[in-house]
Motif scaffolding. Structure first.
Motif, PDB file in Angstrom:
ATOM      1  N   MET A 162       0.830  -1.207   0.000  1.00 35.30           N
ATOM      2  CA  MET A 162       0.000   0.000   0.000  1.00 35.30           C
ATOM      3  C   MET A 162       0.866   1.260   0.000  1.00 35.30           C
ATOM      4  SD  MET A 162      -3.064   0.936   2.682  1.00 35.30           S
ATOM      5  CE  MET A 162      -1.958   1.365   4.034  1.00 35.30           C
ATOM      6  N   ILE A 163       1.883   1.266   0.844  1.00 35.76           N
ATOM      7  CA  ILE A 163       2.780   2.438   0.897  1.00 35.76           C
ATOM      8  C   ILE A 163       3.533   2.580  -0.415  1.00 35.76           C
ATOM      9  CG2 ILE A 163       4.818   3.416   2.031  1.00 35.76           C
ATOM     10  CD1 ILE A 163       2.197   3.654   3.649  1.00 35.76           C
ATOM     11  N   ARG A 164       3.976   1.476  -0.983  1.00 40.44           N
ATOM     12  CA  ARG A 164       4.695   1.548  -2.269  1.00 40.44           C
ATOM     13  C   ARG A 164       3.783   2.134  -3.358  1.00 40.44           C
ATOM     14  NH1 ARG A 164       9.468  -1.312  -1.661  1.00 40.44           N
ATOM     15  NH2 ARG A 164       9.440  -2.802   0.057  1.00 40.44           N
ATOM     16  N   ASN A 165       2.516   1.751  -3.347  1.00 45.65           N
ATOM     17  CA  ASN A 165       1.572   2.291  -4.334  1.00 45.65           C
ATOM     18  C   ASN A 165       1.315   3.774  -4.113  1.00 45.65           C
ATOM     19  OD1 ASN A 165       1.207  -0.087  -5.776  1.00 45.65           O
ATOM     20  ND2 ASN A 165      -0.457  -0.792  -4.459  1.00 45.65           N
ATOM     21  N   MET A 166       1.267   4.199  -2.857  1.00 46.87           N
ATOM     22  CA  MET A 166       1.078   5.620  -2.571  1.00 46.87           C
ATOM     23  C   MET A 166       2.274   6.446  -3.037  1.00 46.87           C
ATOM     24  SD  MET A 166      -0.743   5.264   1.199  1.00 46.87           S
ATOM     25  CE  MET A 166      -1.390   6.943   1.377  1.00 46.87           C
ATOM     26  N   ILE A 167       3.457   5.896  -2.842  1.00 47.63           N
ATOM     27  CA  ILE A 167       4.672   6.574  -3.319  1.00 47.63           C
ATOM     28  C   ILE A 167       4.676   6.628  -4.843  1.00 47.63           C
ATOM     29  CG2 ILE A 167       7.190   6.372  -3.468  1.00 47.63           C
ATOM     30  CD1 ILE A 167       7.083   5.239  -0.565  1.00 47.63           C
ATOM     31  N   GLN A 168       4.260   5.544  -5.465  1.00 51.13           N
ATOM     32  CA  GLN A 168       4.164   5.514  -6.927  1.00 51.13           C
ATOM     33  C   GLN A 168       3.165   6.556  -7.427  1.00 51.13           C
ATOM     34  OE1 GLN A 168       3.957   1.534  -8.620  1.00 51.13           O
ATOM     35  NE2 GLN A 168       2.737   2.282 -10.332  1.00 51.13           N
ATOM     36  N   ASP A 169       2.137   6.820  -6.612  1.00 52.17           N
ATOM     37  CA  ASP A 169       1.136   7.832  -6.958  1.00 52.17           C
ATOM     38  C   ASP A 169       1.520   9.216  -6.436  1.00 52.17           C
ATOM     39  OD1 ASP A 169      -0.294   5.866  -8.232  1.00 52.17           O
ATOM     40  OD2 ASP A 169      -1.694   5.531  -6.583  1.00 52.17           O
ATOM     41  N   GLU A 170       2.824   9.376  -6.176  1.00 52.03           N
ATOM     42  CA  GLU A 170       3.465  10.673  -5.899  1.00 52.03           C
ATOM     43  C   GLU A 170       3.341  11.183  -4.474  1.00 52.03           C
ATOM     44  OE1 GLU A 170       2.235  13.402  -8.959  1.00 52.03           O
ATOM     45  OE2 GLU A 170       3.339  12.310 -10.505  1.00 52.03           O
ATOM     46  N   ALA A 171       3.021  10.329  -3.517  1.00 55.49           N
ATOM     47  CA  ALA A 171       3.116  10.745  -2.112  1.00 55.49           C
ATOM     48  C   ALA A 171       4.591  10.933  -1.767  1.00 55.49           C
ATOM     49  CB  ALA A 171       2.502   9.693  -1.199  1.00 55.49           C
ATOM     50  N   THR A 172       4.915  12.084  -1.229  1.00 52.96           N
ATOM     51  CA  THR A 172       6.313  12.369  -0.857  1.00 52.96           C
ATOM     52  C   THR A 172       6.487  12.523   0.651  1.00 52.96           C
ATOM     53  OG1 THR A 172       5.912  14.732  -1.175  1.00 52.96           O
ATOM     54  CG2 THR A 172       6.818  13.512  -3.051  1.00 52.96           C
ATOM     55  N   THR A 173       5.418  12.911   1.342  1.00 53.37           N
ATOM     56  CA  THR A 173       5.483  13.160   2.780  1.00 53.37           C
ATOM     57  C   THR A 173       4.376  12.395   3.490  1.00 53.37           C
ATOM     58  OG1 THR A 173       6.401  15.371   2.436  1.00 53.37           O
ATOM     59  CG2 THR A 173       5.374  14.943   4.569  1.00 53.37           C
ATOM     60  N   PHE A 174       4.758  11.585   4.468  1.00 50.13           N
ATOM     61  CA  PHE A 174       3.798  10.803   5.241  1.00 50.13           C
ATOM     62  C   PHE A 174       3.729  11.346   6.660  1.00 50.13           C
ATOM     63  CE2 PHE A 174       5.034   8.035   1.793  1.00 50.13           C
ATOM     64  CZ  PHE A 174       3.869   7.353   1.464  1.00 50.13           C
ATOM     65  N   VAL A 175       2.498  11.650   7.102  1.00 48.19           N
ATOM     66  CA  VAL A 175       2.294  12.149   8.461  1.00 48.19           C
ATOM     67  C   VAL A 175       1.426  11.148   9.208  1.00 48.19           C
ATOM     68  CG1 VAL A 175       1.520  14.075   9.894  1.00 48.19           C
ATOM     69  CG2 VAL A 175       2.385  14.528   7.576  1.00 48.19           C
TER      70      VAL A 175
END
Length: 309
Positions: free
Chosen positions: A257-270
């Motif tokens: 899930m996190i890898r997919n979010m990064i692939q969808d351009e998430a750069t900062t996780f809070v």
């Protein structure tokens, strides 16, 4: 910068969680107090005092949701809004509230019911969970399949590279743990949980939850929400309800899930809520990700300084 809010799951709770921010910010106070009013209990006392009910699943889940929602509202009022959201297990409900899919009031009652169904599904002592460190996923899956011929056990949480939780019948978890250690796992640690979450043993809870979900209104989301079961963004409100049922008895694919979010351009996780377990997972998944958490005054200040430059 694309911001993703991550919401804590069950197991992150601790006595005193949220007390500092409850006393300082109306958003946190109102969220915790409102949850208490909905459920007819003193939620602040439950969260802040040494109360064993904080670790009872029907109360743990709304308590963490309340704290997480208060933080969500606090950050948004400070001008920090997410571009996407996700949570670990229970945290998925906090993400859906953040995205406007569920009302906060409905979510409090819903996770209380969910927790009740989960606790009732497997008699105490019959189920167990363990965290497996330093073993290949394929090996874990193979051993679980072997052991399940006698005593049911399966992977329950794919947390990060090198860490998978297994769950099932107590005898199955014990046998799989022994075999995994024999075949090279670095460590296998029993988890202090009340049931074999995210396994087929929770099907009775999933069936009850399916009926319960029909009573609630699900609105279109304002931001993408990523689900634990598929590791991808939900496609529709019908999709959400179906997958919330599946989620109770299916493995959490947090790593994917996190890898997919990064692939969808998430750069900062809070990470919002008690503890910083999810922040640690994200760093192990992708060292380049910008990660922070909010659970007290110190972490709030640090996050605000970082995101409002």
């Amino acid at each position: 910068m694309s911001i993703a809010f991550l919401f804590s799951g069950q197991g992150a709770q601790y006595a005193g969680m949220g007390k500092e921010l409850y006393q300082a910010y109306s958003e946190v106070k109102e969220a915790i107090d409102e949850a208490g009013e909905i459920l007819g209990l003193d939620m602040a006392a439950l969260c802040f005092d040494e109360d064993e009910r904080l670790h009872w699943t029907p109360y743990t889940q709304p308590a963490i949701l309340a704290f997480s929602y208060g933080l969500d509202q606090l950050l948004k009022n400070k001008g920090i809004a997410p571009n996407m959201a996700a949570g670990l297990s229970l945290g998925e409900y906090s993400a859906l509230v953040s995205a406007g899919v569920l009302s906060y009031e409905d979510a409090v009652m819903l996770v209380h019911q969910r927790g009740t169904f989960m606790e009732e599904a497997v008699p105490e002592g019959k189920g167990a969970m363990a965290a497996v460190m330093g073993a290949d996923n394929a090996l874990i899956e193979s051993i679980c399949n072997q052991v399940s011929k006698q005593h049911y056990v399966q992977p329950a949480n794919y947390n990060m590279p090198g860490q998978v939780s297994i769950a099932g019948e107590a005898e199955g978890v014990e046998e799989a743990s022994r075999m995994l250690e024999e075949q090279g796992a670095k460590r296998v640690v029993p988890l202090k949980v009340s049931g074999p979450f995210h396994t087929q043993l929770l099907k009775p809870a999933a069936d009850k939850l399916e009926a319960e979900l029909k009573k609630y209104e699900f609105k279109p989301y304002t931001i993408p929400v990523y689900g634990n079961t598929t590791a991808t963004a939900f496609k529709s409100t019908e999709d959400i309800q179906r997958l919330l049922v599946q989620q109770v008895m299916s493995p959490v694919r947090f790593d994917d899930m996190i890898r997919n979010m990064i692939q969808d351009e998430a750069t900062t996780f809070v990470e919002l809520g008690p503890g910083k377990t999810l922040s640690r997972f994200v760093k192990k998944i992708d060292l380049s990700a910008n990660v922070m958490n909010v659970e007290n005054e110190k972490t709030l200040t640090k996050t605000l300084e970082s995101l409002t430059k």
